[in-house]
Design a protein around this motif. Structure first.
Motif, PDB file in Angstrom:
ATOM      1  N   ARG A 293      42.159  46.075  37.410  1.00 11.80           N
ATOM      2  CA  ARG A 293      40.742  46.031  37.061  1.00 11.80           C
ATOM      3  C   ARG A 293      40.224  44.584  37.142  1.00 11.80           C
ATOM      4  NH1 ARG A 293      40.641  48.893  32.351  1.00 11.80           N
ATOM      5  NH2 ARG A 293      40.869  47.002  31.117  1.00 11.80           N
ATOM      6  N   ILE A 294      41.011  43.641  36.616  1.00 11.27           N
ATOM      7  CA  ILE A 294      40.632  42.223  36.724  1.00 11.27           C
ATOM      8  C   ILE A 294      40.554  41.822  38.194  1.00 11.27           C
ATOM      9  CG2 ILE A 294      41.427  39.865  36.303  1.00 11.27           C
ATOM     10  CD1 ILE A 294      42.633  40.933  33.653  1.00 11.27           C
ATOM     11  N   HIS A 295      41.556  42.258  38.951  1.00 10.99           N
ATOM     12  CA  HIS A 295      41.598  41.916  40.378  1.00 10.99           C
ATOM     13  C   HIS A 295      40.370  42.451  41.115  1.00 10.99           C
ATOM     14  CE1 HIS A 295      42.981  41.541  44.495  1.00 10.99           C
ATOM     15  NE2 HIS A 295      42.733  42.820  44.651  1.00 10.99           N
ATOM     16  N   THR A 296      39.988  43.715  40.878  1.00 10.23           N
ATOM     17  CA  THR A 296      38.856  44.292  41.599  1.00 10.23           C
ATOM     18  C   THR A 296      37.518  43.767  41.076  1.00 10.23           C
ATOM     19  OG1 THR A 296      38.977  46.241  40.144  1.00 10.23           O
ATOM     20  CG2 THR A 296      40.077  46.382  42.284  1.00 10.23           C
ATOM     21  N   THR A 297      37.489  43.273  39.844  1.00 11.67           N
ATOM     22  CA  THR A 297      36.270  42.624  39.342  1.00 11.67           C
ATOM     23  C   THR A 297      36.066  41.291  40.057  1.00 11.67           C
ATOM     24  OG1 THR A 297      36.502  43.665  37.168  1.00 11.67           O
ATOM     25  CG2 THR A 297      35.120  41.708  37.300  1.00 11.67           C
ATOM     26  N   GLU A 298      37.162  40.554  40.245  1.00 12.29           N
ATOM     27  CA  GLU A 298      37.071  39.264  40.935  1.00 12.29           C
ATOM     28  C   GLU A 298      36.902  39.440  42.441  1.00 12.29           C
ATOM     29  OE1 GLU A 298      40.639  37.272  39.840  1.00 12.29           O
ATOM     30  OE2 GLU A 298      39.930  36.720  37.835  1.00 12.29           O
ATOM     31  N   HIS A 299      37.410  40.556  42.970  1.00  9.67           N
ATOM     32  CA  HIS A 299      37.340  40.828  44.409  1.00  9.67           C
ATOM     33  C   HIS A 299      36.778  42.235  44.609  1.00  9.67           C
ATOM     34  CE1 HIS A 299      39.840  37.247  45.055  1.00  9.67           C
ATOM     35  NE2 HIS A 299      40.528  37.668  44.018  1.00  9.67           N
ATOM     36  N   PRO A 300      35.472  42.422  44.365  1.00  7.32           N
ATOM     37  CA  PRO A 300      34.890  43.772  44.347  1.00  7.32           C
ATOM     38  C   PRO A 300      34.872  44.465  45.694  1.00  7.32           C
ATOM     39  CG  PRO A 300      33.175  42.101  44.160  1.00  7.32           C
ATOM     40  CD  PRO A 300      34.479  41.378  44.049  1.00  7.32           C
ATOM     41  N   SER A 301      35.153  43.747  46.768  1.00  4.28           N
ATOM     42  CA  SER A 301      35.150  44.356  48.096  1.00  4.28           C
ATOM     43  C   SER A 301      36.557  44.548  48.649  1.00  4.28           C
ATOM     44  CB  SER A 301      34.318  43.504  49.067  1.00  4.28           C
ATOM     45  OG  SER A 301      32.981  43.414  48.633  1.00  4.28           O
ATOM     46  N   ASP A 302      37.563  44.407  47.799  1.00  4.15           N
ATOM     47  CA  ASP A 302      38.950  44.582  48.250  1.00  4.15           C
ATOM     48  C   ASP A 302      39.293  46.072  48.248  1.00  4.15           C
ATOM     49  OD1 ASP A 302      41.593  44.383  48.916  1.00  4.15           O
ATOM     50  OD2 ASP A 302      42.246  43.719  46.943  1.00  4.15           O
ATOM     51  N   VAL A 303      39.256  46.678  49.414  1.00  2.00           N
ATOM     52  CA  VAL A 303      39.476  48.124  49.531  1.00  2.00           C
ATOM     53  C   VAL A 303      40.851  48.508  49.011  1.00  2.00           C
ATOM     54  CG1 VAL A 303      39.709  50.027  51.168  1.00  2.00           C
ATOM     55  CG2 VAL A 303      37.878  48.353  51.450  1.00  2.00           C
ATOM     56  N   GLU A 304      41.851  47.750  49.406  1.00  2.53           N
ATOM     57  CA  GLU A 304      43.218  48.082  48.993  1.00  2.53           C
ATOM     58  C   GLU A 304      43.367  48.044  47.475  1.00  2.53           C
ATOM     59  OE1 GLU A 304      47.740  46.315  49.520  1.00  2.53           O
ATOM     60  OE2 GLU A 304      46.158  45.686  50.888  1.00  2.53           O
ATOM     61  N   GLY A 305      42.777  47.017  46.836  1.00  3.11           N
ATOM     62  CA  GLY A 305      42.852  46.934  45.384  1.00  3.11           C
ATOM     63  C   GLY A 305      42.145  48.088  44.712  1.00  3.11           C
ATOM     64  N   LEU A 306      40.981  48.495  45.242  1.00  4.19           N
ATOM     65  CA  LEU A 306      40.227  49.617  44.669  1.00  4.19           C
ATOM     66  C   LEU A 306      41.011  50.917  44.785  1.00  4.19           C
ATOM     67  CD1 LEU A 306      36.740  48.658  46.121  1.00  4.19           C
ATOM     68  CD2 LEU A 306      37.279  48.828  43.679  1.00  4.19           C
ATOM     69  N   VAL A 307      41.618  51.136  45.949  1.00  6.07           N
ATOM     70  CA  VAL A 307      42.400  52.367  46.133  1.00  6.07           C
ATOM     71  C   VAL A 307      43.586  52.393  45.180  1.00  6.07           C
ATOM     72  CG1 VAL A 307      43.896  53.605  47.752  1.00  6.07           C
ATOM     73  CG2 VAL A 307      41.675  52.752  48.515  1.00  6.07           C
ATOM     74  N   ARG A 308      44.244  51.253  45.021  1.00  3.98           N
ATOM     75  CA  ARG A 308      45.398  51.220  44.121  1.00  3.98           C
ATOM     76  C   ARG A 308      44.968  51.461  42.678  1.00  3.98           C
ATOM     77  NH1 ARG A 308      49.977  50.746  46.005  1.00  3.98           N
ATOM     78  NH2 ARG A 308      50.426  49.819  48.014  1.00  3.98           N
ATOM     79  N   LEU A 309      43.834  50.899  42.258  1.00  5.28           N
ATOM     80  CA  LEU A 309      43.368  51.142  40.901  1.00  5.28           C
ATOM     81  C   LEU A 309      43.035  52.616  40.709  1.00  5.28           C
ATOM     82  CD1 LEU A 309      42.568  50.242  38.112  1.00  5.28           C
ATOM     83  CD2 LEU A 309      40.366  49.463  39.019  1.00  5.28           C
ATOM     84  N   GLY A 310      42.397  53.231  41.700  1.00  9.06           N
ATOM     85  CA  GLY A 310      42.118  54.657  41.603  1.00  9.06           C
ATOM     86  C   GLY A 310      43.387  55.474  41.498  1.00  9.06           C
ATOM     87  N   ARG A 311      44.394  55.109  42.288  1.00  9.33           N
ATOM     88  CA  ARG A 311      45.653  55.854  42.251  1.00  9.33           C
ATOM     89  C   ARG A 311      46.362  55.695  40.910  1.00  9.33           C
ATOM     90  NH1 ARG A 311      49.980  54.605  46.844  1.00  9.33           N
ATOM     91  NH2 ARG A 311      50.351  52.765  45.563  1.00  9.33           N
ATOM     92  N   VAL A 312      46.327  54.470  40.368  1.00  6.84           N
ATOM     93  CA  VAL A 312      46.961  54.238  39.065  1.00  6.84           C
ATOM     94  C   VAL A 312      46.249  55.029  37.976  1.00  6.84           C
ATOM     95  CG1 VAL A 312      47.374  52.498  37.290  1.00  6.84           C
ATOM     96  CG2 VAL A 312      47.962  52.009  39.654  1.00  6.84           C
ATOM     97  N   ARG A 313      44.920  55.100  38.043  1.00  7.18           N
ATOM     98  CA  ARG A 313      44.191  55.892  37.040  1.00  7.18           C
ATOM     99  C   ARG A 313      44.578  57.366  37.120  1.00  7.18           C
ATOM    100  NH1 ARG A 313      40.425  53.103  34.262  1.00  7.18           N
ATOM    101  NH2 ARG A 313      39.283  51.397  35.244  1.00  7.18           N
TER     102      ARG A 313
END
Length: 679
Positions: A293-313
């Motif tokens: 969540r911290i990572h995607t807040t700092e890098h809101p356009s990082d597709v890979e980070g967003l997908v991983r956060l969704g998968r972890v949720r």
């Protein structure tokens, strides 16, 4: 800031070098030192005239593959683009991403750049060309505004062996005055990159293999990159991802640990993603979520980070009884940035299936690569009860073993269309959805011995769920088989062998509770609590959900909620994926019912709506979910929603067995009590 071209030799030196080169009969050094010629053209059409708009930072830069048709080795253009991306992304206020190559294989033009910038929500894009001969290279790159106007351009001349160490000069020339990059002689200057052209070429091979779905070739290529440069952290990280997709999680964790051991060679964005990934693979979802969540807040356009956060949720929900819907925002954002991202598409398909919206599911299927569509068309057909279409789709769907997984649901629910004659499992789930558990058992009676142990456990888990009113005599006849060790399959051939003893204990406890044998149920729960490593976390999760069920049935809904809210040890993803549907669904059902009994209607509705609706693999729970939703709406005096939910529930119970007669009669009375007139 020093001028990147200030180190060029004087004109006298150039002449001297040229004479030496000619005397030796070689032209390579002359190429490096000859007077500057007009730079290669980077555009097939004229870009917009006039100066580029002044865009305040932060910037997001899309880097298109550098055209290397003028070099002896065309791979060098892709390698340089990758190194340039890593260097451009070093400042905290700049994010750089790779843009896809033109589909026709031609050199990228400014029009390709504007399209890539729009798709990737970039403020700028980079185009470039490489020319080379006899071990010497000239690299010319241009930074353009997202609409195409030129911001600035720069040129580099270097030997092939030295070119990667000079990408820092290119980055400085593009980013302009005031940019701070690490000194050229430090590891930090090569964050996410490498000094070795051989390592970068292998990395590019691995990336291409991963893009075409050949993860084995990708893992081998990334290993080649590490052989050339042992500290190439990004190669270790990408190798870990390929190994994960191949199912080699032990090797994957070793690879990502290698990447993190050289953390100075990972860029800030990659470091946050890698730490979150390692926490995810270790099953520490409570740590992985805030990291990502911290990572995607700092890098809101990082597709890979967003997908991983969704998968972890999704996986955190499975281990805590929380709704999968929690993952929607990250997956939708990832799909906005990358409309063809397969992981985001599959995750959202799972969520639409959860909601029972198979029209939305089908719309997402149409966005998948054509080769993958039959597999998901099969899922949709089964969800709609269209057996003929399902069988037709199964004939052309890619083989995935005897079971077809729905990856968006974290792999813990399955569709089986060929494991039982006549689709008995699918038919049994249909019977349960319509209030016919006796018919479901009769349908399965002749095929129990043909099912795999995992399918036996999955069906048993459904039959044991509280809403299905399965007859005690029928349960008493079957429970000994469900809770006994699974015969007929060698451990080496069974991917679920390591978790099977806990699953059978879980079913034993559920059977005992349903039959009123509370001492046996308590003993089985205690055995789950006592599970030893590496199964202790999964045992604790199963025990907590069973204890919550026991507390709810003993009249202690508040205690049930407390039990489900207690933290449990990290559960590795592969263990969650090998647990039966009961372990994933029971927690949500208990939470919803406990909140309803406590008149905590908002929370009750939140969890009730997350229960499976008419959808692939879990359509059996559609009616139970609708009845609970209707009761919550009625208690909240939302009469129109209550009326609609009661009506939908009753359509599932039109041909229900006598065991459901009282439930149906009560629902009819409650429907009439809403006072809503039929249109």
């Amino acid at each position: 800031m020093s001028d990147p071209t200030s180190s060029r030799p004087s004109r006298t030196t150039l002449v001297a070098i040229g004479l030496v080169a000619l005397a030796a009969g070689g032209l390579g050094l002359h190429f490096l030192s000859a007077p500057s010629t007009p730079p290669p053209t980077l555009d097939s059409d004229a870009p917009p005239p006039g100066p580029a708009p002044d865009v305040p930072r932060p910037w997001r830069i899309a880097v298109l593959p550098l055209d290397a048709h003028g070099a002896a080795d065309t791979d060098v253009g892709d390698a340089l683009a990758q190194a340039l991306i890593a260097t451009l992304a070093f400042p905290d206020d700049v994010d750089a991403v790779a843009a896809p190559a033109p589909a026709d294989g031609e050199a990228a033009t400014w029009t390709d750049g504007t399209e890539a910038a729009a798709s990737l929500e970039a403020t700028h894009f980079v185009l470039g060309e490489v020319e080379g001969a006899a071990g010497a290279l000239r690299v010319h790159v241009a930074l353009r505004h997202r609409e195409g106007a030129l911001v600035r351009e720069t040129e580099l001349r270097a030997s092939t062996d030295d070119v990667l160490t000079r990408t820092r000069d290119l980055a400085l020339g593009l980013l302009g005055e005031g940019t701070v990059l690490p000194p050229a002689d430090t590891d930090a200057a090569y964050a996410s990159s490498t000094r070795s052209l051989a390592a970068m070429r292998a990395f590019v091979r691995g990336r291409r293999a991963a893009e075409r779905g050949d993860d084995r070739a990708a893992a081998e290529a990334f290993q080649d990159a590490l052989t050339a440069d042992r500290a190439f952290s990004m190669a270790a990280y990408r190798r870990a991802e390929a190994l994960e997709r191949l199912g080699s999680l032990d090797l994957a964790m070793e690879a990502v640990s290698t990447a993190l051991s050289n953390r100075d060679r990972l860029g800030h964005a990659d470091l946050g993603r890698a730490e979150g990934l390692l926490a995810e693979w270790r099953g520490d979802y409570d740590r992985a979520v805030p990291l990502l969540r911290i990572h995607t807040t700092e890098h809101p356009s990082d597709v890979e980070g967003l997908v991983r956060l969704g998968r972890v949720r999704l996986r955190l929900g499975a281990s805590r009884g929380r709704p999968p819907e929690d993952a929607r925002a990250e997956l939708e954002r990832a799909l906005e940035l990358d409309p063809t991202n397969a992981e985001a598409l599959e995750g959202l398909m799972g969520l639409e299936a959860d909601r029972g919206d198979l029209d939305a599911f089908d719309a997402l299927v149409e966005r998948m690569p054509e080769a993958d569509r039959p597999r998901f068309a099969l899922v949709s057909a089964i969800g709609r009860g269209d057996a003929a279409t399902a069988e037709a789709a199964a004939d052309v769907a890619p083989a995935r073993g005897p079971l077809l997984a729905l990856p968006g649901l974290a792999g813990h629910e399955y569709l089986a269309v060929h494991d039982a004659p006549g689709g008995a499992i699918f038919g049994a789930e249909h019977d349960l959805a319509h209030g016919r558990p006796a018919a479901a058992l009769e349908r399965l009676a002749g095929v129990w011995d043909t099912l795999t142990p995992f399918d036996v456990e999955r069906v048993a888990a459904l039959l044991l769920l509280p809403p299905f009113h399965v007859d005690d005599a029928a349960l008493a006849a079957r429970c000994p088989d469900w809770s006994a060790p699974a015969p007929g399959i060698a451990d080496a051939d069974d991917p679920h062998a390591s978790t099977r003893p806990l699953v059978r204990l879980y079913l034993s406890a559920a059977c005992a509770h349903r039959l009123g044998h509370e001492a046996d149920a308590t003993a089985a729960v205690a055995a789950l609590r006592a599970a030893e490593a590496p199964q202790e976390a999964l045992g604790a999760m199963m025990a907590a959900q069973l204890e919550a069920w026991l507390a709810l049935d003993s009249g202690a809904p508040a205690r049930a909620i407390e039990l489900l809210a207690e933290p449990v040890p990290p559960i590795p993803a592969w263990q969650i994926e090998r647990s039966p549907i009961l372990a994933m669904t029971l927690g949500r059902w208990v939470r919803a019912e406990a909140h309803r009994r406590l008149d905590q209607l908002g929370e009750a509705l939140h969890y009730a709506q997350s229960l499976p609706h008419p959808r692939p693999a879990s359509r059996a729970l559609a009616a139970a979910a609708l009845l609970m939703i209707a009761q919550v709406y009625q208690a909240a005096e939302r009469t129109h929603e209550a009326h609609d939910a009661f009506e939908r529930f009753l359509t599932y119970r039109e041909a229900a067995e006598p065991a459901f007669a009282r439930e149906v009669a009560d629902a009819r009375r409650q429907l009439e009590a809403t006072g809503v007139e039929e249109p």
